[in-house]
Design an enzyme around this catalytic site. Structure first.
Site: not given
Ligand code: FAS
Ligand code: PHB
Length: 392
Positions: A72, A293, A297, A385
């Site tokens: 994009h 979100p 980022k 962005y």
């Molecule tokens: P993560 O949370 O992805 O990974 C951490 C891992 O550690 C998990 O698999 C967990 O199971 C594991 N863990 C936890 N405790 C543990 C323990 N005691 N021992 C071993 N393992 C353990 N970001 C965006 O940019 N756009 C979005 O739309 C967006 N939507 C999101 C929706 C939700 C519901 C959530 C929770 C987050 C969202 N995020 C979004 C943010 C998300 O993408 C995070 O920034 C990203 O997953 C961060 O990656 P990690 O730091 O690896 O953490």
């Molecule tokens: C997506 O999940 O596609 C997403 C989430 C947050 C944004 C943009 C895209 O700001």
């Protein structure tokens, strides 16, 4: 059991770190509490910054991304029933974003990890960290009904916001910064072709809405809702009707509807823990910081953190030099706070705040009007962005 780097968490941070270390011939063990299927199917982020795409390609895990990712070069902003395109690539000398689900990134990195033959343990239990303020950190965990102790040189806390690592650091050693927003996002996946080729961020008096996608057949949509919203209050028809209202513009445009295959509510907060390291324990990704979100980022910040950590560990194991390891938190936080600012700014500009008065409402519209009528303002959004550089 012994290794060089113990990695807790198999999300984007943990898996990318494991991969980058393996390319440097540094041994690691990855511990994850959830199953492989769960982490690979979890619906989360969708936008990859240019730097994340470049890294995946350079690290040899970008083949499927190159084939299936959606490039994009712009995003659309909507407000006051009008539409305005921000030409990201034109404003950043060709940089872009790529739409590729976080779960796809996880699949690619997990496959790469398994292919190295290095250990990754899913469905671990009772994970705890010890001795990281001394010379011989250890991780204790149960797996398959057996208790284990993993001795390592360093521990990477990649276990997310609710993980065990940050909370294992003495509270007196950390400073926490937080802002909780007075709203959440209700997100859906719909099995229908996207209604726009690019992302649409829509400011509306009823609340924010976002049109994204995962593939030519899968649309990802979000709408601002109350922070304590219950999914039961949002049957499919209500979601579609609300989205229609929030995307409405003059000149006509319609949102295609289809079967909703996933619904979820994501709380909105800005959070930073400083410093991101304590002794031989390093925090990366959501374990250290959370962004709303709106700026897309979270995932990208996690990847940026482990790029720094992997380079610092490689320098140490190559030369015994610890300088970059000691600078890890400073290098990461300099970019984390810029990304926190951008994510807060996008959130403040686009969402409806109940406490806003008439002045605030006019100020928000002026922000959007300035952003879509000034090249300088649009260029600032664009460079943030597509992703800011890491300043080493
Ligand atoms: P993560 O949370 O992805 O990974 C951490 C891992 O550690 C998990 O698999 C967990 O199971 C594991 N863990 C936890 N405790 C543990 C323990 N005691 N021992 C071993 N393992 C353990 N970001 C965006 O940019 N756009 C979005 O739309 C967006 N939507 C999101 C929706 C939700 C519901 C959530 C929770 C987050 C969202 N995020 C979004 C943010 C998300 O993408 C995070 O920034 C990203 O997953 C961060 O990656 P990690 O730091 O690896 O953490
Ligand atoms: C997506 O999940 O596609 C997403 C989430 C947050 C944004 C943009 C895209 O700001």
């Amino acid at each position: 059991m012994r290794t060089q780097v113990g990695i807790i968490g198999a999300g984007p941070a943990g898996l990318m770190l494991a991969h980058l270390l393996a390319r440097e011939k540094i041994e690691s063990v990855v511990l994850e509490v959830r199953s492989r299927e769960y982490v690979q199917e979890r619906v989360r982020a969708g936008v990859l910054e240019q730097g994340t795409v470049d890294l995946m390609r350079a690290a040899g895990v970008g083949a499927r991304l190159a084939h299936e990712g959606l490039l994009h070069r712009g995003i659309e902003l909507r407000f006051a029933r009008g539409r305005h395109r921000i030409d990201l690539s034109e404003l950043t000398d060709g940089a872009a974003i790529t739409i590729y689900g976080q779960n796809e990134v996880i699949k690619d990195l997990t496959d790469a990890r398994v292919a190295t033959g290095q250990p990754i343990f899913f469905e671990c239990a009772t994970v705890s960290v010890h001795g990281f303020d001394a010379e011989q950190p250890t991780i204790r965990f149960a797996h398959g009904g057996t208790e284990h102790e993993l001795r390592c040189d360093y521990i990477a806390g990649c276990d997310g916001f609710h993980g065990v690592c940050r909370s294992s650091i003495p509270a007196s050693a950390l400073t926490l910064y937080e802002r909780v927003y007075p709203f959440a996002w209700l997100g859906i996946l719909a099995a229908v072709a996207p209604s726009s080729e690019e992302l649409i961020y829509s400011h509306h008096e009823r609340g924010f809405a976002l049109h994204s996608m995962r593939s030519p057949k899968l649309t990802r949509l979000y709408l601002q809702c109350a922070p304590d919203e219950k999914l039961e209050a949002w049957p499919d028809v209500r979601i579609w009707e609300e989205l229609d209202r929030r995307f409405e513009i003059d000149g006509g445009w319609s949102l295609k509807r289809g079967p909703i295959t996933h619904k979820g509510i994501t709380e909105m907060r800005s959070f930073v823990a400083e410093p991101m390291q304590y002794g031989r324990l390093f925090l990366a990704g959501d374990a250290a910081h959370i962004v709303p979100p709106t700026g897309a980022k979270g995932l990208n910040l996690a990847i940026a953190d482990v790029r720094v950590l992997a380079r610092a560990l490689a320098e140490y194991y190559r030369s015994g030099e610890r300088a970059m390891l000691e600078e890890y938190s400073r290098i990461c936080l300099r970019r984390v706070w810029k990304v926190q600012r951008f994510s807060w700014w996008m959130t403040a500009m686009l969402h409806r705040f109940d406490e806003h008065n008439a002045f605030d409402a006019r100020r928000q519209m002026a922000e959007l009007d300035y952003l879509t009528s000034s090249r300088a303002a649009a260029q600032s959004l664009a460079e943030n962005y597509v992703g800011l550089p890491i300043q080493w």
